[in-house]
Motif scaffolding. Structure first.
Motif, PDB file in Angstrom:
ATOM      1  N   SER A 158      11.089  77.044 -36.758  1.00 45.22           N
ATOM      2  CA  SER A 158       9.873  76.339 -37.141  1.00 45.22           C
ATOM      3  C   SER A 158       8.832  77.355 -37.614  1.00 45.22           C
ATOM      4  O   SER A 158       8.808  78.485 -37.137  1.00 45.22           O
ATOM      5  N   CYS A 159       7.987  76.900 -38.522  1.00 43.05           N
ATOM      6  CA  CYS A 159       6.893  77.736 -39.015  1.00 43.05           C
ATOM      7  C   CYS A 159       5.649  76.864 -39.079  1.00 43.05           C
ATOM      8  O   CYS A 159       5.632  75.853 -39.791  1.00 43.05           O
ATOM      9  N   ALA A 160       4.643  77.247 -38.323  1.00 41.28           N
ATOM     10  CA  ALA A 160       3.378  76.526 -38.316  1.00 41.28           C
ATOM     11  C   ALA A 160       2.342  77.322 -39.097  1.00 41.28           C
ATOM     12  O   ALA A 160       2.117  78.505 -38.805  1.00 41.28           O
ATOM     13  N   ALA A 161       1.729  76.683 -40.072  1.00 36.28           N
ATOM     14  CA  ALA A 161       0.718  77.329 -40.906  1.00 36.28           C
ATOM     15  C   ALA A 161      -0.671  76.881 -40.472  1.00 36.28           C
ATOM     16  O   ALA A 161      -0.873  75.699 -40.175  1.00 36.28           O
ATOM     17  N   SER A 162      -1.607  77.811 -40.439  1.00 39.50           N
ATOM     18  CA  SER A 162      -2.968  77.470 -40.055  1.00 39.50           C
ATOM     19  C   SER A 162      -3.953  78.336 -40.827  1.00 39.50           C
ATOM     20  O   SER A 162      -3.573  79.326 -41.451  1.00 39.50           O
ATOM     21  N   GLY A 163      -5.214  77.925 -40.784  1.00 40.64           N
ATOM     22  CA  GLY A 163      -6.264  78.715 -41.411  1.00 40.64           C
ATOM     23  C   GLY A 163      -6.452  78.456 -42.884  1.00 40.64           C
ATOM     24  O   GLY A 163      -7.164  79.203 -43.558  1.00 40.64           O
ATOM     25  N   GLY A 164      -5.809  77.429 -43.388  1.00 37.02           N
ATOM     26  CA  GLY A 164      -5.970  77.156 -44.808  1.00 37.02           C
ATOM     27  C   GLY A 164      -5.359  75.815 -45.152  1.00 37.02           C
ATOM     28  O   GLY A 164      -4.784  75.135 -44.299  1.00 37.02           O
ATOM     29  N   THR A 165      -5.490  75.455 -46.394  1.00 44.45           N
ATOM     30  CA  THR A 165      -4.882  74.231 -46.900  1.00 44.45           C
ATOM     31  C   THR A 165      -3.719  74.629 -47.791  1.00 44.45           C
ATOM     32  O   THR A 165      -3.882  75.427 -48.713  1.00 44.45           O
ATOM     33  N   PHE A 166      -2.574  74.078 -47.497  1.00 47.22           N
ATOM     34  CA  PHE A 166      -1.364  74.521 -48.186  1.00 47.22           C
ATOM     35  C   PHE A 166      -0.905  73.572 -49.269  1.00 47.22           C
ATOM     36  O   PHE A 166       0.273  73.505 -49.620  1.00 47.22           O
ATOM     37  N   THR A 167      -1.878  72.845 -49.805  1.00 49.63           N
ATOM     38  CA  THR A 167      -1.593  72.001 -50.953  1.00 49.63           C
ATOM     39  C   THR A 167      -1.057  72.848 -52.090  1.00 49.63           C
ATOM     40  O   THR A 167      -1.595  73.896 -52.412  1.00 49.63           O
ATOM     41  N   ASN A 168       0.005  72.403 -52.683  1.00 54.89           N
ATOM     42  CA  ASN A 168       0.628  73.066 -53.831  1.00 54.89           C
ATOM     43  C   ASN A 168       1.292  74.401 -53.492  1.00 54.89           C
ATOM     44  O   ASN A 168       1.650  75.161 -54.397  1.00 54.89           O
ATOM     45  N   TYR A 169       1.451  74.696 -52.218  1.00 63.01           N
ATOM     46  CA  TYR A 169       2.179  75.908 -51.859  1.00 63.01           C
ATOM     47  C   TYR A 169       3.669  75.613 -51.768  1.00 63.01           C
ATOM     48  O   TYR A 169       4.088  74.621 -51.178  1.00 63.01           O
TER      49      TYR A 169
ATOM     50  N   ASN B 120       7.448  81.994 -45.483  1.00 63.92           N
ATOM     51  CA  ASN B 120       6.650  82.420 -46.643  1.00 63.92           C
ATOM     52  C   ASN B 120       5.987  81.211 -47.284  1.00 63.92           C
ATOM     53  O   ASN B 120       6.613  80.166 -47.441  1.00 63.92           O
ATOM     54  N   ALA B 121       4.716  81.373 -47.621  1.00 71.01           N
ATOM     55  CA  ALA B 121       3.985  80.353 -48.369  1.00 71.01           C
ATOM     56  C   ALA B 121       3.460  81.013 -49.633  1.00 71.01           C
ATOM     57  O   ALA B 121       2.839  82.086 -49.564  1.00 71.01           O
ATOM     58  N   ALA B 122       3.685  80.404 -50.776  1.00 70.65           N
ATOM     59  CA  ALA B 122       3.285  81.030 -52.034  1.00 70.65           C
ATOM     60  C   ALA B 122       2.831  79.986 -53.043  1.00 70.65           C
ATOM     61  O   ALA B 122       3.361  78.868 -53.078  1.00 70.65           O
ATOM     62  N   ARG B 123       1.867  80.383 -53.841  1.00 69.81           N
ATOM     63  CA  ARG B 123       1.347  79.512 -54.889  1.00 69.81           C
ATOM     64  C   ARG B 123       1.084  80.353 -56.127  1.00 69.81           C
ATOM     65  O   ARG B 123       0.507  81.446 -56.021  1.00 69.81           O
ATOM     66  N   ALA B 124       1.470  79.855 -57.274  1.00 73.76           N
ATOM     67  CA  ALA B 124       1.264  80.594 -58.519  1.00 73.76           C
ATOM     68  C   ALA B 124      -0.222  80.735 -58.816  1.00 73.76           C
ATOM     69  O   ALA B 124      -1.020  79.849 -58.502  1.00 73.76           O
TER      70      ALA B 124
ATOM     71  N   GLN C 290      -8.766  82.686 -41.710  1.00 80.45           N
ATOM     72  CA  GLN C 290      -7.637  83.591 -41.701  1.00 80.45           C
ATOM     73  C   GLN C 290      -6.336  82.786 -41.704  1.00 80.45           C
ATOM     74  O   GLN C 290      -6.055  82.061 -40.767  1.00 80.45           O
ATOM     75  N   VAL C 291      -5.583  82.942 -42.775  1.00 81.61           N
ATOM     76  CA  VAL C 291      -4.318  82.216 -42.870  1.00 81.61           C
ATOM     77  C   VAL C 291      -3.283  82.879 -41.963  1.00 81.61           C
ATOM     78  O   VAL C 291      -3.144  84.095 -41.935  1.00 81.61           O
ATOM     79  N   GLN C 292      -2.587  82.040 -41.222  1.00 76.59           N
ATOM     80  CA  GLN C 292      -1.512  82.534 -40.357  1.00 76.59           C
ATOM     81  C   GLN C 292      -0.277  81.665 -40.493  1.00 76.59           C
ATOM     82  O   GLN C 292      -0.379  80.436 -40.558  1.00 76.59           O
ATOM     83  N   LEU C 293       0.859  82.312 -40.515  1.00 76.52           N
ATOM     84  CA  LEU C 293       2.141  81.625 -40.444  1.00 76.52           C
ATOM     85  C   LEU C 293       2.822  82.137 -39.179  1.00 76.52           C
ATOM     86  O   LEU C 293       2.998  83.347 -39.016  1.00 76.52           O
ATOM     87  N   VAL C 294       3.199  81.230 -38.313  1.00 74.69           N
ATOM     88  CA  VAL C 294       3.799  81.628 -37.040  1.00 74.69           C
ATOM     89  C   VAL C 294       5.168  80.983 -36.908  1.00 74.69           C
ATOM     90  O   VAL C 294       5.276  79.748 -36.853  1.00 74.69           O
ATOM     91  N   GLU C 295       6.198  81.827 -36.872  1.00 68.77           N
ATOM     92  CA  GLU C 295       7.561  81.336 -36.728  1.00 68.77           C
ATOM     93  C   GLU C 295       7.939  81.243 -35.255  1.00 68.77           C
ATOM     94  O   GLU C 295       7.435  81.977 -34.417  1.00 68.77           O
ATOM     95  N   SER C 296       8.869  80.350 -34.963  1.00 65.10           N
ATOM     96  CA  SER C 296       9.435  80.230 -33.620  1.00 65.10           C
ATOM     97  C   SER C 296      10.835  79.657 -33.736  1.00 65.10           C
ATOM     98  O   SER C 296      11.220  79.135 -34.784  1.00 65.10           O
ATOM     99  N   GLY C 297      11.586  79.787 -32.627  1.00 64.03           N
ATOM    100  CA  GLY C 297      12.906  79.170 -32.588  1.00 64.03           C
ATOM    101  C   GLY C 297      14.075  80.131 -32.707  1.00 64.03           C
ATOM    102  O   GLY C 297      15.224  79.710 -32.595  1.00 64.03           O
ATOM    103  N   GLY C 298      13.790  81.400 -32.933  1.00 59.98           N
ATOM    104  CA  GLY C 298      14.888  82.355 -33.022  1.00 59.98           C
ATOM    105  C   GLY C 298      15.545  82.577 -31.679  1.00 59.98           C
ATOM    106  O   GLY C 298      15.061  82.106 -30.642  1.00 59.98           O
ATOM    107  N   GLY C 299      16.668  83.291 -31.690  1.00 58.56           N
ATOM    108  CA  GLY C 299      17.352  83.569 -30.437  1.00 58.56           C
ATOM    109  C   GLY C 299      18.742  84.099 -30.661  1.00 58.56           C
ATOM    110  O   GLY C 299      19.128  84.438 -31.785  1.00 58.56           O
ATOM    111  N   LEU C 300      19.489  84.155 -29.569  1.00 65.56           N
ATOM    112  CA  LEU C 300      20.869  84.642 -29.588  1.00 65.56           C
ATOM    113  C   LEU C 300      21.815  83.459 -29.423  1.00 65.56           C
ATOM    114  O   LEU C 300      21.668  82.681 -28.467  1.00 65.56           O
ATOM    115  N   VAL C 301      22.756  83.321 -30.351  1.00 65.47           N
ATOM    116  CA  VAL C 301      23.744  82.252 -30.288  1.00 65.47           C
ATOM    117  C   VAL C 301      25.116  82.827 -30.591  1.00 65.47           C
ATOM    118  O   VAL C 301      25.239  83.914 -31.170  1.00 65.47           O
TER     119      VAL C 301
END
Length: 123
Positions: free
Chosen positions: A21-32, A97-101, A1-12
């Motif tokens: 930051s965005c951490a991707a897991s559950g797959g190989t993101f070669t060529n993405y 976002n991660a995308a590959r043609a 299961q591919v997951q993208l998890v963002e962090s670091g947002g807030g009020l400034v």
């Protein structure tokens, strides 16, 4: 299961900086291609910054050029968005976002989205 998890947002306050930051897991993101999008209330989602797998020239929306920097660490399957001199108009939910043609091009692309992280810029 591919997951993208963002962090670091807030009020400034205006003029301050944030790094997403965005951490991707559950797959190989070669060529993405990795990108950050944002969506403000009542507005369409817009692409903010893009970076290719081969770390070619990043692309930025005109509204953030000179203030935002996208980078990626392929070994960590991670992408980052450094945001400086933030403005109230930067307030939005930011999405990774991660995308590959596909075989016939971007029309049949494989694409994944994170759940989003809120960035609020307000005095």
């Amino acid at each position: 299961q591919v997951q993208l998890v963002e962090s670091g947002g807030g009020l400034v306050v205006p003029g301050q900086s944030l790094t997403l930051s965005c951490a991707a897991s559950g797959g190989t993101f070669t060529n993405y291609r990795m990108a950050w999008f944002r969506q403000a209330p009542g507005k369409e989602r817009e692409r903010v910054a893009t970076i290719s797998w081969r770390l070619g020239q990043p692309l930025y929306a005109d509204s953030v050029k000179g203030r935002f920097t996208i980078s990626r660490d392929n070994a960590k399957n991670s992408v980052y968005l450094q945001m400086s001199n933030l403005r109230p108009e930067d307030t939005a939910v930011y999405y990774c976002n991660a995308a590959r043609a596909g075989p016939t091009g971007w029309g049949d692309r494989t694409e994944y989205w994170g759940q989003g992280t809120q960035v609020t810029v307000s005095s």
